[in-house]
Scaffold this motif. Sequence first.
Motif, PDB file in Angstrom:
ATOM      1  N   GLY A 163       0.826  -1.200   0.000  1.00 19.16           N
ATOM      2  CA  GLY A 163       0.000   0.000   0.000  1.00 19.16           C
ATOM      3  C   GLY A 163       0.861   1.252   0.000  1.00 19.16           C
ATOM      4  O   GLY A 163       1.843   1.353   0.751  1.00 19.16           O
ATOM      5  N   THR A 164       0.517   2.203  -0.876  1.00 21.85           N
ATOM      6  CA  THR A 164       1.197   3.494  -0.935  1.00 21.85           C
ATOM      7  C   THR A 164       0.173   4.595  -0.673  1.00 21.85           C
ATOM      8  O   THR A 164      -0.987   4.328  -0.338  1.00 21.85           O
ATOM      9  CB  THR A 164       1.868   3.701  -2.303  1.00 21.85           C
ATOM     10  N   ASP A 165       0.594   5.827  -0.849  1.00 18.42           N
ATOM     11  CA  ASP A 165      -0.333   6.944  -0.680  1.00 18.42           C
ATOM     12  C   ASP A 165      -1.394   6.988  -1.763  1.00 18.42           C
ATOM     13  O   ASP A 165      -2.416   7.675  -1.609  1.00 18.42           O
ATOM     14  CB  ASP A 165       0.445   8.267  -0.681  1.00 18.42           C
ATOM     15  N   PHE A 166      -1.167   6.266  -2.875  1.00 18.86           N
ATOM     16  CA  PHE A 166      -2.057   6.409  -4.024  1.00 18.86           C
ATOM     17  C   PHE A 166      -2.689   5.099  -4.486  1.00 18.86           C
ATOM     18  O   PHE A 166      -3.655   5.126  -5.257  1.00 18.86           O
ATOM     19  CB  PHE A 166      -1.287   7.021  -5.210  1.00 18.86           C
ATOM     20  N   SER A 167      -2.160   3.956  -4.076  1.00 22.63           N
ATOM     21  CA  SER A 167      -2.687   2.716  -4.633  1.00 22.63           C
ATOM     22  C   SER A 167      -2.373   1.535  -3.728  1.00 22.63           C
ATOM     23  O   SER A 167      -1.560   1.631  -2.801  1.00 22.63           O
ATOM     24  CB  SER A 167      -2.087   2.450  -6.029  1.00 22.63           C
ATOM     25  N   VAL A 168      -3.054   0.416  -4.043  1.00 25.23           N
ATOM     26  CA  VAL A 168      -2.796  -0.879  -3.414  1.00 25.23           C
ATOM     27  C   VAL A 168      -2.502  -1.863  -4.540  1.00 25.23           C
ATOM     28  O   VAL A 168      -3.247  -1.939  -5.517  1.00 25.23           O
ATOM     29  CB  VAL A 168      -3.997  -1.367  -2.578  1.00 25.23           C
ATOM     30  N   ARG A 169      -1.406  -2.590  -4.399  1.00 19.40           N
ATOM     31  CA  ARG A 169      -1.002  -3.505  -5.457  1.00 19.40           C
ATOM     32  C   ARG A 169      -0.789  -4.912  -4.904  1.00 19.40           C
ATOM     33  O   ARG A 169      -0.497  -5.103  -3.723  1.00 19.40           O
ATOM     34  CB  ARG A 169       0.316  -3.027  -6.101  1.00 19.40           C
ATOM     35  N   ARG A 170      -0.920  -5.885  -5.815  1.00 18.65           N
ATOM     36  CA  ARG A 170      -0.637  -7.279  -5.482  1.00 18.65           C
ATOM     37  C   ARG A 170       0.540  -7.755  -6.314  1.00 18.65           C
ATOM     38  O   ARG A 170       0.618  -7.490  -7.527  1.00 18.65           O
ATOM     39  CB  ARG A 170      -1.851  -8.163  -5.764  1.00 18.65           C
ATOM     40  N   ILE A 171       1.468  -8.475  -5.682  1.00 17.80           N
ATOM     41  CA  ILE A 171       2.658  -8.987  -6.354  1.00 17.80           C
ATOM     42  C   ILE A 171       2.688 -10.497  -6.189  1.00 17.80           C
ATOM     43  O   ILE A 171       2.621 -11.010  -5.072  1.00 17.80           O
ATOM     44  CB  ILE A 171       3.945  -8.372  -5.775  1.00 17.80           C
ATOM     45  N   ARG A 172       2.803 -11.204  -7.281  1.00 17.00           N
ATOM     46  CA  ARG A 172       2.972 -12.659  -7.232  1.00 17.00           C
ATOM     47  C   ARG A 172       4.450 -12.943  -6.972  1.00 17.00           C
ATOM     48  O   ARG A 172       5.319 -12.542  -7.748  1.00 17.00           O
ATOM     49  CB  ARG A 172       2.527 -13.293  -8.552  1.00 17.00           C
ATOM     50  N   VAL A 173       4.739 -13.644  -5.872  1.00 16.39           N
ATOM     51  CA  VAL A 173       6.126 -13.791  -5.421  1.00 16.39           C
ATOM     52  C   VAL A 173       6.682 -15.191  -5.656  1.00 16.39           C
ATOM     53  O   VAL A 173       7.849 -15.440  -5.326  1.00 16.39           O
ATOM     54  CB  VAL A 173       6.254 -13.422  -3.923  1.00 16.39           C
ATOM     55  N   ILE A 174       5.899 -16.100  -6.193  1.00 14.10           N
ATOM     56  CA  ILE A 174       6.419 -17.415  -6.568  1.00 14.10           C
ATOM     57  C   ILE A 174       6.392 -17.483  -8.093  1.00 14.10           C
ATOM     58  O   ILE A 174       5.378 -17.801  -8.718  1.00 14.10           O
ATOM     59  CB  ILE A 174       5.598 -18.556  -5.941  1.00 14.10           C
ATOM     60  N   ASN A 175       7.498 -17.127  -8.689  1.00 10.57           N
ATOM     61  CA  ASN A 175       7.607 -17.061 -10.148  1.00 10.57           C
ATOM     62  C   ASN A 175       8.963 -17.640 -10.563  1.00 10.57           C
ATOM     63  O   ASN A 175       9.884 -16.912 -10.936  1.00 10.57           O
ATOM     64  CB  ASN A 175       7.441 -15.624 -10.655  1.00 10.57           C
ATOM     65  N   CYS A 176       9.052 -18.964 -10.493  1.00 12.99           N
ATOM     66  CA  CYS A 176      10.311 -19.650 -10.785  1.00 12.99           C
ATOM     67  C   CYS A 176      10.704 -19.543 -12.253  1.00 12.99           C
ATOM     68  O   CYS A 176      11.884 -19.667 -12.594  1.00 12.99           O
ATOM     69  CB  CYS A 176      10.205 -21.121 -10.389  1.00 12.99           C
ATOM     70  N   GLU A 177       9.738 -19.320 -13.130  1.00 12.29           N
ATOM     71  CA  GLU A 177      10.038 -19.306 -14.555  1.00 12.29           C
ATOM     72  C   GLU A 177      10.960 -18.166 -14.965  1.00 12.29           C
ATOM     73  O   GLU A 177      11.566 -18.206 -16.032  1.00 12.29           O
ATOM     74  CB  GLU A 177       8.743 -19.221 -15.371  1.00 12.29           C
TER      75      GLU A 177
END
Length: 462
Positions: A163-177
Motif C-alpha cells: 500500500g502506498t499513498d495512491f494505490s494498493v497492489r498485489r505482487i505474485r512472489v512465486i515465479n520460478c520461470e
Amino acid sequence: MKENVFYGVFITITGTPASAICAFNLTSIDAALEGSFIEQTSANEFWKEATTVLTPRPGQCTNDSMSLSESVLQFIADHPLMHMTVQPMYGKPIFVMDDEELQQLELHNNMTEIVFYAASNTGKVYKLFFKNGNTYTTSTYEPLSTSEVIWSLKQHDDNVYIGTDFSVRRIRVINCEKHKWINECVKDPHCGWVNKTDLLPQNENQHNNMCRTIEYIKDNNFQTANDVYTHESYDISITTPKSCPPDKPQYLRVSNTTEDKLQLRWIPGFDGGHVQTFIIEYRNEKTDPWTIKTVDSIISNYDPQIYELSGLQSAILFEIRLCAKNKIGTSPNTESITVSTSNSGSNMASMKADRDESNDQTVGLIVLSILLPIAILTTFILTRRQYMKKSKPPTTKEIREKKLKRRKRQNDRTNLTSQSTGAANVQYLDTRKVSPTLDVPQPENCSFPSSSTPEIFQTDKS
C-alpha cells in the motif's frame, strides 16, 4: 517472530540512507533485562553501571504495585536504562542495504525456510532468503511506475500486497520461470532446478524453463532424482560461474559445395559457462534417418565455426540442422537448410562460366581505364576554350560598332520623345474651349505673343 526469534529493520536518521535487518532471540533479550542498570548521579556526569538493585527488582511483576515503597519507585524513575544492550544474533545484521530505506518487513508464513519481503522508500520490494547466517536477494520487484514510499506490506499465500499513498497492489512472489540460471533458481526456496530435459514436458521450451516450483518437483517425485537441485542439495554459499545449456547457434549456411563435400559455417552462441560441442545432423532430403556428426569448438566461441562434410554423393539434395551441447544440456536445433552437392559436369560448366565472366570483367575494366582519361581530357579542353573565348579583349572594329549602335539608340529615343511632346501640345490646344456666355477679354490679335503666353501653357507639357 519465528521460532522465538524477532526480526527488525533499522534505518539511518542522518547522512547517507542505509538499512539493516537484525535478528534477536529471547535468550539475549532476557540476558539484557536481567542484568544491571545504569545510572547518572548528577547532570554533569556520565552514565555508569549501577552497583545496587532494590527488591523487588524493577521489571518483575508484583501482586500489589500499590504496596511498593517510595525508594523502589524512585529507583525505577532514576534507572530507565539497562547496562547491557540486546545483542543481535550472529553479532551483526543479517542484511544491509545502502542508499535505500526499508520501510516494512514481512515474513513468509507457513514455511520452514526464512523468507523476508522488505519494502523500500523507492517503491521496490525485495524477496530475501536467509540460510546459515547469509541472506540472499532472490528477486527484486518494481510494481510501481513511479518512485513511491511503500507504507504497508502483507503476505498472503503466493502473493504480497503493498500500500502506498495512491494505490494498493498485489505482487505474485512465486515465479520460478523467471530464473534462467541454476545459481539464481536454487537461491529461491520456492524453486528447484531440473537439469535433465527428459524430466520436463515435451511440449514446452525445455532449455529456457528448467527452473520449476517445489510443488512440481514433489508432485513428480524428483526430490532424489539425479540432476535435480534445490537449496538443500546445492551449495548456494559458493559463488559459481553461470551454468546453463548453451544458446542455439546462429546463421547456419553452406559456404562451398563440391561433388562429395559441403562446407558449413555458423556463429556459435553463449556456451553456458562450459565447453560446448556442436552436433550436426544431415540426411538425404526427408526420407533417410538423420546422420549425426559431433564437432568440437576448435576456435574462439565468438568466431565463425567451419566444418566440412565429406564422403557425400554427388547431385544429392541434403537437409542439414545444427545444435550445441555442454555438460548442462543441449540447445534447440537451428532451422533446417537444404542444399545439393554438385556433379562433375555442372562443376566444369560452372567453372567455365565463372572464367568467362571473369574475362569479361577484365576486358571491361581495361576499356574503362582507357576511355575514362580521354573523356576527362576532352572535357577539360572544351571548358578551357569556352573560358578563353569569354575572356578575350574586343577589337577596335567591335568597339566602333558598339559605339555606333549606342549612338543610334540614343537618337531614336530623342526623336521618339520629341514626337510625343508635339502631339500632346496639339491635342491640348485643340480641346481648349471658352464659354461664350462668359465675359472674357479678347486680345487684339488672334495669336499670342511668345512673351505673353498664358500661364497655362507654361506647365509641364508632358
